[in-house]
Design an enzyme around this catalytic site. Structure first.
Site, PDB file in Angstrom:
ATOM      1  N   TYR A 120       0.152 -13.917  -3.724  1.00 48.26           N
ATOM      2  CA  TYR A 120       1.085 -14.681  -4.563  1.00 48.26           C
ATOM      3  C   TYR A 120       1.921 -15.577  -3.658  1.00 48.26           C
ATOM      4  CZ  TYR A 120       0.326 -12.985  -9.295  1.00 48.26           C
ATOM      5  OH  TYR A 120      -0.209 -12.756 -10.544  1.00 48.26           O
ATOM      6  N   ASP A 146       4.228 -17.720  -4.457  1.00 45.61           N
ATOM      7  CA  ASP A 146       5.629 -17.942  -4.783  1.00 45.61           C
ATOM      8  C   ASP A 146       6.526 -16.952  -4.045  1.00 45.61           C
ATOM      9  OD1 ASP A 146       4.143 -16.274  -6.570  1.00 45.61           O
ATOM     10  OD2 ASP A 146       5.949 -15.979  -7.752  1.00 45.61           O
ATOM     11  N   GLU A 200       1.373  -9.663 -19.420  1.00 45.42           N
ATOM     12  CA  GLU A 200       2.796  -9.464 -19.704  1.00 45.42           C
ATOM     13  C   GLU A 200       3.149  -9.709 -21.167  1.00 45.42           C
ATOM     14  OE1 GLU A 200       4.769 -10.427 -15.361  1.00 45.42           O
ATOM     15  OE2 GLU A 200       4.523 -12.084 -16.750  1.00 45.42           O
ATOM     16  N   TRP A 238      -4.689  -9.105 -10.788  1.00 41.48           N
ATOM     17  CA  TRP A 238      -3.460  -9.530 -10.132  1.00 41.48           C
ATOM     18  C   TRP A 238      -2.504  -8.389  -9.836  1.00 41.48           C
ATOM     19  CZ3 TRP A 238       1.714  -9.380 -11.750  1.00 41.48           C
ATOM     20  CH2 TRP A 238       1.946  -8.963 -13.075  1.00 41.48           C
TER      21      TRP A 238
END
Length: 785
Positions: free
Chosen positions: A441, A443, A350, A416
């Protein structure tokens, strides 16, 4: 709408829930697992997670009590034996002792066996006969995992001493060498004790790699002695809104935390004793805001203030000067001294290149180096740092974005964004760890329950974690050898406390463990559900605040209730049987079994719980139903008009303690009540909260939509359809009341009636704050005199 902490399992649940009944024979109730001994007698299989590679039951069993001696053959075996004794003392609270006697008849034996293959150091054998228990392995790692399996055997029975361990033979070895869990300590900080608790549980699930995310935009958590401002400045932020203000003094209250190098050595040693390798992550060239806040010369924008309290994808990057490269090398040199493992994670994800593209100096530097694109510039940086690591006997691993611009020669890739990056890297001859956002993931929320904590409302369910196959299709035998293993990731933007971290990880870590350890052909979702209730009991005995939501019951209603009744549907996310009552009493194993929607007369109180083997899996869900309550819906019961970027956001206050949680689409804050019956309704009442808008969304920011405001602070609009005509509109106030909420009443036109898709919209761009719906109520017209 204050979210309460996850409830613990009811204390009356016995440890042997999965063992009590051979077959419940009820809809939605998994039956206990059976296997067959050599004699053909049915034996209920022990609740082992992860499933061993091979298990052969035998006749009889071995009784274990406080008088059972524990023997160890060799120093490694003695270490494991003592770990086993300590674990047995916690649960099932069995006080065993190490016996130095030469004979090992009639006891538990741990032995290093030099005749076993040294190439499989994590493999072990476990033999249980009526005469003794023997755990053997070629290495202390395998012996430890054998001890964990034996502990699970001890905790698969009824819990009363002496404990009977069924006779069997287990020959076990892991499917993958990298069995990982990532924890983000940068966004929210966990104490050393909390990190150790995560490591302890990883070991009990036979996971062996802890990926520790130590730096990011919101915090730098590792002490670097050469650069003390990294933690002095970068280790602190002031949270947005009321959460960043001391309620007593009114002054800013920073959120701080970092690990000293001594603390890190302590954690590394704790992990090593559990046969866990720690992979530290120092993220670059993006996710660098905390470092740049500490040392602005590392960034691209000079001395401009750098915020640390914004979430999302930020645009701050390290610059590309030689001095910055040396800074990063110096940081890595100190990291290497702390972490003896093979890999250092350098992030690479990112990294939005806007600052590099806009900087004349960065562009000039690229020309000096003969680099054409910003992606190649990132690759140049990472290749240099990889070379530095290799010279120090370490290897680089990074997120799959490092594929762009060319992989460093010896780098490994953590995939990912899906499986594509992992497949591409393996085909190029690079090692790979599979860690896709779509499946692993943690979260992401576990269920659609309104009791889920803050987080991303997209779900990664327990079943999705379990179903994930780490070995991608389309790789040949040589390429498959580059798939090191699998890892789940726990990002902590929304995990203000450790209880939420535990909610995210448990019980999904059990599903991860079975994918990482067990042979693919041994995986069995139905069997996993039968073994899971005993695993929950282990969690409870060890004080693990695992997620309750997968084991609770969702209560949904249909109908307005104006005819004196309402239809009620009950469901459990995992398909366990649901039993219910409508008279206000707590459901029991003898309560009615839910099989089809209920027609419930009003008023009523519906209580429902999920059961396995006659025992409730969580506290009962309760819903009071009457004509008035059916006219109110909270934000969780509303759908979002578009759902472009959904979040469950926590309020910014109070500074401490529980806070309200709002379901919000930050791209289009619009909530819809589908099919609201407005016959006889005169007005609509809305309770709304106001929360900070503190998101950096990089190139996605222009997608956020605002309906234009007509007054100074915007309006609350009630529409018939999210793009339909306005039914009512009232001005919004400048702020909320003292409790953080405001209640607004919108009168409906006299002719309004019938069914409408009511949409609640707050107009205007109110950043740096935004309005969020808490609940909406339909207000009937007053009866005529």
């Amino acid at each position: 709408m204050i979210h309460s902490a996850p409830n613990r399992l009811m204390p009356g649940i016995v440890l042997a829930m999965a063992m009590l009944l051979a077959a419940c024979g009820k809809t939605g109730a998994p039956a206990a697992t059976e296997t067959t001994a050599a004699s053909g007698d049915a034996i209920i299989a022990p609740a082992l997670i992860p499933q061993p590679a091979a298990m052969m039951p035998a006749e009889g069993g071995f009784m274990v009590s406080a008088d059972t001696p524990v023997h160890a053959r060799g120093s490694e075996a003695e270490t494991v034996a003592r770990q086993f004794i300590a674990l047995a003392a916690k649960t099932p609270q069995l006080q065993l002792k190490l016996d130095d006697a030469a004979t090992d008849a009639g006891g538990i034996v741990f032995a290093i066996d030099d005749t076993l293959p040294a190439a499989a150091p994590e493999a072990y054998s476990l033999d249980v006969s009526p005469q003794r228990i023997r755990v053997s392995a070629s290495d202390g790692r395998g012996l430890y995992y054998g001890a964990v399996t034996l502990w699970q055997l001890l905790t698969s029975g009824a819990g009363d001493a002496p404990l009977r361990v069924p006779a069997l033979r287990i020959d076990d070895t892991p499917r993958f060498g990298w069995r990982g869990l990532m924890l983000d300590s940068a966004r929210h900080f966990q104490s050393v004790d909390e990190i150790k608790r995560v490591l302890d549980q990883m070991a009990l699930h036979k996971l062996n790699t802890f990926h520790w995310h130590l730096t990011d935009d919101q915090g730098w958590r590792i002490e670097i002695k050469q650069y003390p401002k990294l933690t002095e400045v970068g280790g602190c932020r002031v949270p947005a809104g009321d959460g960043g203000i001391d309620p007593k003094s009114g002054q800013p209250r920073p959120y701080c935390g970092f690990y000293t190098q001594e603390q890190i050595r302590d954690v590394v040693a704790h992990a090593a004793a559990l046969h866990i390798t720690i992979v530290p992550e120092i993220d670059m060239p993006g996710h660098a805001q905390a470092a740049i806040a500490a040392y602005p010369e590392l960034g691209v924008l000079g001395d401009k203030p750098v915020p640390l309290n914004e979430w999302g994808v930020n645009t701050y990057l390290f610059n590309v000067e030689e001095s910055t490269f040396r800074f990063l090398e110096n940081v890595l040199d100190e990291v290497i001294t702390l972490f003896p493992g093979k890999y250092i994670h350098l992030g690479g994800d990112e990294a939005v290149k806007d600052q590099w593209k806009a900087s004349p100096r960065v562009q000039a530097r690229m020309r000096e180096l003969g680099i054409r694109t910003e992606e190649e510039m990132q690759s140049h940086l990472l290749k240099r740092l990889e070379k530095h690591l290799v010279a120090k006997d370490r290897l680089m691993i990074g997120w799959d974005e490092i594929l762009a611009g060319g992989l460093p020669p010896e780098a490994a890739v953590m995939s990912w964004r899906g499986t594509e990056g992992g497949i591409a890297a393996a085909k190029q001859g690079h090692d790979v760890v599979m860690s896709p956002v779509s499946d692993l993931y943690l979260d992401y929320l576990q269920t659609d329950s309104p009791n889920e904590p803050p987080g991303r409302p997209a779900t990664v369910t327990l079943q999705e974690v379990y179903a994930y196959e780490p070995m991608p299709a389309g790789l040949d035998a040589t390429q498959q050898k580059h798939v090191l293993g699998v890892q789940a990731n726990t990002w902590t933007e929304h995990m203000r406390g450790f209880e939420r971290v535990q909610h995210a990880i448990f019980p999904r870590i059990a599903a991860l463990a079975e994918s990482a350890w067990s042979p693919a052909e041994r995986k069995d979702w139905d069997g996993f559900l039968k073994r899971l209730p005993v695993q929950l009991q282990r969690y409870r005995a060890l004080g693990i605040a695992y997620a309750q939501t997968p084991f609770q019951v969702d209560i949904a209603t249909a109908g307005s209730g104006r005819d004196g009744k309402v239809q009620v549907a009950l469901s459990n996310p995992l398909g366990y049987e649901v039993r219910y009552t409508t008279d206000g009493s707590a459901p029991a194993a003898t309560s009615p079994l839910f099989e089809q929607p209920l027609d419930v007369k009003l008023p009523a109180q519906v209580q429902a719980a999920a059961f396995f083997a006659g025992q409730p899996l969580a506290t009962a869900s309760v819903r009071k139903l009457d004509a008035t309550s059916l006219l109110t819906r909270n934000d969780e019961e509303m759908k979002m008009c578009t759902g472009n970027l959904m979040l469950r956001l926590e309020d910014d206050g109070p500074a401490d303690g529980e806070r309200a949680i709002f379901k919000v689409d930050i791209f289009n804050p619009c909530w819809q009540w589908t099919g609201a019956d407005l016959d006889g309704i005169a007005a609509i009442e809305v309770r709304a909260g106001r929360i900070p808008y503190y998101f950096q969304l990089a190139h996605d920011e222009p997608h956020r939509k605002f309906k234009p405001a007509k007054s100074a602070h915007g309006e609350l609009e009630i529409r018939s359809g999210c793009e339909g005509p306005s039914l009512a509109s009232v001005p919004l106030p400048a702020g909320t009341e003292a409790d953080g909420f405001v209640t607004l009443k919108a009168e409906l036109p006299a002719a309004t009636a019938g069914s409408h898709d009511l949409c609640v919209v707050f107009t205007g761009d109110t950043r740096p704050a935004m309005w969020a719906l808490d609940r909406i109520s339909l207000l009937p017209a007053a009866p005529r005199p």
